[in-house]
Motif scaffolding. Structure first.
Motif, PDB file in Angstrom:
ATOM      1  N   THR A 131       4.427  -8.612 -28.677  1.00 36.20           N
ATOM      2  CA  THR A 131       4.443  -7.153 -28.702  1.00 36.20           C
ATOM      3  C   THR A 131       3.141  -6.642 -28.107  1.00 36.20           C
ATOM      4  O   THR A 131       2.060  -6.982 -28.612  1.00 36.20           O
ATOM      5  N   PRO A 132       3.190  -5.863 -27.017  1.00 38.44           N
ATOM      6  CA  PRO A 132       1.942  -5.309 -26.470  1.00 38.44           C
ATOM      7  C   PRO A 132       1.387  -4.237 -27.401  1.00 38.44           C
ATOM      8  O   PRO A 132       2.131  -3.483 -28.031  1.00 38.44           O
ATOM      9  N   LEU A 133       0.064  -4.181 -27.485  1.00 41.92           N
ATOM     10  CA  LEU A 133      -0.592  -3.208 -28.351  1.00 41.92           C
ATOM     11  C   LEU A 133      -1.770  -2.583 -27.610  1.00 41.92           C
ATOM     12  O   LEU A 133      -2.684  -3.290 -27.176  1.00 41.92           O
TER      13      LEU A 133
ATOM     14  N   PHE B  71      -0.037 -14.706 -34.279  1.00 41.87           N
ATOM     15  CA  PHE B  71      -0.668 -15.175 -33.051  1.00 41.87           C
ATOM     16  C   PHE B  71      -0.976 -13.959 -32.189  1.00 41.87           C
ATOM     17  O   PHE B  71      -0.159 -13.063 -32.060  1.00 41.87           O
ATOM     18  N   TRP B  72      -2.179 -13.924 -31.596  1.00 39.06           N
ATOM     19  CA  TRP B  72      -2.565 -12.776 -30.794  1.00 39.06           C
ATOM     20  C   TRP B  72      -3.464 -13.208 -29.649  1.00 39.06           C
ATOM     21  O   TRP B  72      -4.039 -14.305 -29.661  1.00 39.06           O
ATOM     22  N   ALA B  73      -3.573 -12.339 -28.674  1.00 37.76           N
ATOM     23  CA  ALA B  73      -4.475 -12.569 -27.550  1.00 37.76           C
ATOM     24  C   ALA B  73      -4.922 -11.225 -27.011  1.00 37.76           C
ATOM     25  O   ALA B  73      -4.185 -10.231 -27.079  1.00 37.76           O
ATOM     26  N   LEU B  74      -6.140 -11.190 -26.493  1.00 38.03           N
ATOM     27  CA  LEU B  74      -6.660 -10.031 -25.781  1.00 38.03           C
ATOM     28  C   LEU B  74      -6.683 -10.350 -24.296  1.00 38.03           C
ATOM     29  O   LEU B  74      -7.097 -11.439 -23.898  1.00 38.03           O
ATOM     30  N   LEU B  75      -6.248  -9.418 -23.470  1.00 34.70           N
ATOM     31  CA  LEU B  75      -6.230  -9.644 -22.038  1.00 34.70           C
ATOM     32  C   LEU B  75      -6.394  -8.332 -21.301  1.00 34.70           C
ATOM     33  O   LEU B  75      -6.201  -7.251 -21.868  1.00 34.70           O
TER      34      LEU B  75
ATOM     35  N   SER C 227       8.692  -3.949 -41.344  1.00 36.76           N
ATOM     36  CA  SER C 227       9.402  -5.061 -40.728  1.00 36.76           C
ATOM     37  C   SER C 227       9.377  -4.979 -39.209  1.00 36.76           C
ATOM     38  O   SER C 227       9.596  -5.978 -38.523  1.00 36.76           O
ATOM     39  N   GLU C 228       9.130  -3.797 -38.662  1.00 39.65           N
ATOM     40  CA  GLU C 228       9.098  -3.606 -37.211  1.00 39.65           C
ATOM     41  C   GLU C 228       7.679  -3.421 -36.682  1.00 39.65           C
ATOM     42  O   GLU C 228       7.484  -3.097 -35.508  1.00 39.65           O
ATOM     43  N   CYS C 229       6.680  -3.655 -37.521  1.00 40.90           N
ATOM     44  CA  CYS C 229       5.278  -3.390 -37.158  1.00 40.90           C
ATOM     45  C   CYS C 229       4.595  -4.668 -36.704  1.00 40.90           C
ATOM     46  O   CYS C 229       4.658  -5.703 -37.384  1.00 40.90           O
ATOM     47  N   ALA C 230       3.906  -4.597 -35.564  1.00 39.92           N
ATOM     48  CA  ALA C 230       3.263  -5.777 -34.990  1.00 39.92           C
ATOM     49  C   ALA C 230       2.108  -6.284 -35.834  1.00 39.92           C
ATOM     50  O   ALA C 230       1.775  -7.473 -35.788  1.00 39.92           O
ATOM     51  N   ILE C 231       1.463  -5.432 -36.621  1.00 39.15           N
ATOM     52  CA  ILE C 231       0.250  -5.843 -37.357  1.00 39.15           C
ATOM     53  C   ILE C 231       0.537  -6.099 -38.830  1.00 39.15           C
ATOM     54  O   ILE C 231      -0.391  -6.147 -39.644  1.00 39.15           O
ATOM     55  N   ARG C 232       1.783  -6.296 -39.188  1.00 30.54           N
ATOM     56  CA  ARG C 232       2.138  -6.345 -40.615  1.00 30.54           C
ATOM     57  C   ARG C 232       1.399  -7.434 -41.391  1.00 30.54           C
ATOM     58  O   ARG C 232       1.191  -7.303 -42.602  1.00 30.54           O
ATOM     59  N   HIS C 233       0.987  -8.515 -40.715  1.00 28.90           N
ATOM     60  CA  HIS C 233       0.282  -9.576 -41.440  1.00 28.90           C
ATOM     61  C   HIS C 233      -1.234  -9.438 -41.369  1.00 28.90           C
ATOM     62  O   HIS C 233      -1.968 -10.285 -41.891  1.00 28.90           O
ATOM     63  N   PHE C 234      -1.722  -8.392 -40.758  1.00 29.24           N
ATOM     64  CA  PHE C 234      -3.144  -8.056 -40.823  1.00 29.24           C
ATOM     65  C   PHE C 234      -3.386  -6.897 -41.789  1.00 29.24           C
ATOM     66  O   PHE C 234      -4.530  -6.516 -42.028  1.00 29.24           O
TER      67      PHE C 234
ATOM     68  N   VAL D 165     -10.733  -1.677 -21.227  1.00 28.77           N
ATOM     69  CA  VAL D 165     -10.355  -2.805 -20.361  1.00 28.77           C
ATOM     70  C   VAL D 165      -9.229  -3.636 -20.950  1.00 28.77           C
ATOM     71  O   VAL D 165      -8.295  -4.027 -20.242  1.00 28.77           O
ATOM     72  N   TYR D 166      -9.286  -3.891 -22.256  1.00 21.76           N
ATOM     73  CA  TYR D 166      -8.398  -4.871 -22.866  1.00 21.76           C
ATOM     74  C   TYR D 166      -7.248  -4.237 -23.646  1.00 21.76           C
ATOM     75  O   TYR D 166      -7.383  -3.157 -24.236  1.00 21.76           O
ATOM     76  N   ALA D 167      -6.127  -4.979 -23.659  1.00 21.61           N
ATOM     77  CA  ALA D 167      -4.999  -4.701 -24.539  1.00 21.61           C
ATOM     78  C   ALA D 167      -4.741  -5.968 -25.352  1.00 21.61           C
ATOM     79  O   ALA D 167      -5.303  -7.033 -25.062  1.00 21.61           O
ATOM     80  N   ALA D 168      -3.905  -5.877 -26.360  1.00 22.13           N
ATOM     81  CA  ALA D 168      -3.572  -7.040 -27.178  1.00 22.13           C
ATOM     82  C   ALA D 168      -2.101  -7.378 -27.024  1.00 22.13           C
ATOM     83  O   ALA D 168      -1.260  -6.498 -26.822  1.00 22.13           O
ATOM     84  N   LEU D 169      -1.819  -8.664 -27.126  1.00 24.94           N
ATOM     85  CA  LEU D 169      -0.446  -9.141 -27.282  1.00 24.94           C
ATOM     86  C   LEU D 169      -0.363  -9.841 -28.620  1.00 24.94           C
ATOM     87  O   LEU D 169      -1.207 -10.691 -28.942  1.00 24.94           O
ATOM     88  N   LEU D 170       0.626  -9.498 -29.415  1.00 26.87           N
ATOM     89  CA  LEU D 170       0.775 -10.088 -30.737  1.00 26.87           C
ATOM     90  C   LEU D 170       2.191 -10.604 -30.929  1.00 26.87           C
ATOM     91  O   LEU D 170       3.158  -9.990 -30.471  1.00 26.87           O
TER      92      LEU D 170
END
Length: 459
Positions: A16-18, A35-39, A390-397, A24-29
């Motif tokens: 899920t893009p965030l 699992f996440w990444a900044l790019l 249930s539809e939120c990308a950050i639910r486990h943070f 400069v950066y966005a997140a993918l989760l």
């Protein structure tokens, strides 16, 4: 993280893009595994279509899922909140405990407190690794209202528990500080403003007298002690003054503080509930100030509740607090003992009789409480089971805290707490710090001791 995915396991990413508000950066989760990444923002579409990040995901996602599952569903309690009295000498506007209890409730007798700690010791010995000590935090109402019993219990069980005490600070005189510090008891005090006018708006005695200067005096007594902290509860009354409060804490050499959102479990707290957007602005300005003060002085003031969000992202199993995960730590990582001997999932529930899981000293005791409907209503709360979480990308943070708050505000566990947008803002702020290489400046020194980097893919 140290685990590895089984051979032949190649899960497909569900990124899920965030937009984290970074230039400069966005997140993918991947919400399921955290699992996440900044790019670079310009590379999001290409990364979603394929590339090395997908290969890294396939290699490590299953290990991330397993560790997250263990953190959420396989813990056993290793701590207890002890409420040795129902009474408090303050009448704070937002307290989660009923006023009648705080004004005229009863104390736990010394004999019952000792018997309770004996039962708790035996339970933890049966569930924790040999040589490990459980944490026992004397909590409120105000534990020093029953000081004699509390201090006797600490001495009686010094070899069996790691003790802490959370107090409003007004009864923390020279004798109390001397006793507690000599025994390395962690101490938390509460202060809601940089001046008496601000503090007094939410925290006063029953006769409406100010306690601000008494708490400052207690903080002065604690200066130089390593194991103490200050909790400030963020309300409409002190929101414009959070940065000034950080400056006061830093000047008085507070090692750690918490800028907690007001828990809206009882109606009184909702009268001082700030707007999410206003809370975010004030909260992040205060965090920015901690960074400036650290850079100027070389001395950190860690805001523990935010640090926990940050650690939940960079090293989920290293988090120190268990509010920001679902199910939360109540009834799983810890439980609470009320002054009448009843067991509750967390102190936040003590004013809510339906969450009474039974009596500690009864035959059924702790195991029955953990298995009771009262506890299972809390430990069974799962963000995957209700919207919008249930539809939120950050639910486990985030964990959609707090279950007591959600239940009392919304009538059911299946709903968010009071500050959904604020938690999203915190995660975005944390990811921006990570992108800028600043995360360590907001965390405890040595926070990553014993952790292992699973991967580090430079973009």
């Amino acid at each position: 993280m140290s685990a590895r995915s089984p051979a032949g396991t190649h899960p497909e990413p569900t990124f899920t893009p965030l937009d984290i508000g970074h230039p400069v950066y966005a997140a993918l989760l991947d919400p399921d595994s955290a699992f996440w990444a900044l790019l670079d923002k310009t590379r999001v579409a290409d990364t979603l279509a394929g590339g090395p990040l997908r290969d890294v995901y396939r290699q490590h996602a299953e290990a991330c899922r397993r560790e997250l599952h263990a953190l959420r569903f396989e813990l056993k309690p290793s701590g207890v909140y002890l409420n040795p009295t129902e009474r408090c000498n303050l009448n704070c506007r937002y307290c989660y405990l009923p006023a009648a209890q705080r004004r005229s409730g009863g104390h736990m007798s010394l004999d019952r407190l000792l018997a309770s700690l004996s039962r708790l010791r035996d339970y933890f010995r049966s569930t924790m690794p040999e040589g490990s000590k459980p944490r026992a935090i004397f909590h409120g109402a105000e534990p020093l209202m029953n000081r004699e019993a509390v201090f006797a219990a600490i001495d009686a069980f010094a070899d069996d528990f790691i003790f802490g005490l959370q107090t409003n600070g007004t009864l923390l005189d020279d004798g109390a500080v001397s006793f507690l510090t000599a025994r390395n008891v962690s101490i938390g005090v509460s202060l809601d403003g940089p001046s008496a006018e601000i503090t007094d708006a939410t925290r006063r005695t029953w006769s409406s007298r100010s306690v601000h200067n008494r708490v400052l005096a207690a903080m002065d007594r604690l200066r130089g002690y390593e194991s103490w902290s200050v909790i400030a509860t963020c309300t409409t009354e002190n929101l414009p003054h959070l940065t000034a409060m950080i400056e006061l804490f830093h000047a008085r050499e507070v090692p750690t503080c918490m800028l907690n959102t007001v828990r809206c479990t009882l109606p009184g707290a909702r009268t001082v509930r700030p707007d999410d957007a206003a809370l975010s602005r004030a909260f992040f300005a205060a965090l920015d100030r901690t960074y400036e003060l650290y850079r100027d002085s070389g001395r950190k003031l860690v805001v523990a509740n935010f640090a926990n969000i940050l650690i939940a992202i960079v090293a989920p199993t290293a988090r120190r607090l268990m509010c920001d995960i679902s199910p939360c730590g109540a009834g799983r990582a810890f439980f609470a003992l009320a002054a009448d001997g009843s067991l509750y999932p967390c102190s936040e529930f003590i004013g809510l009789p339906r969450f009474n899981g039974g009596h500690l000293l009864a035959d059924e005791g702790i195991e029955a409480a953990l298995a009771s409907d009262a506890f299972r209503a809390v430990t069974g709360r799962n963000v995957e089971a209700f919207k919008p979480c249930s539809e939120c990308a950050i639910r486990h943070f985030c964990g959609s805290p707090c279950p007591a708050e959600a239940h009392e505000m919304n009538g059911a566990m299946g709903g968010t707490g009071a500050f959904c947008a604020f938690y999203k803002d915190q995660v975005n702020y944390a990811l921006r710090l990570i992108a800028d290489g600043k995360a360590d400046d907001y965390l405890w020194d040595g926070w990553d001791d014993g952790t292992e980097t699973l991967f580090d893919l430079a973009h």
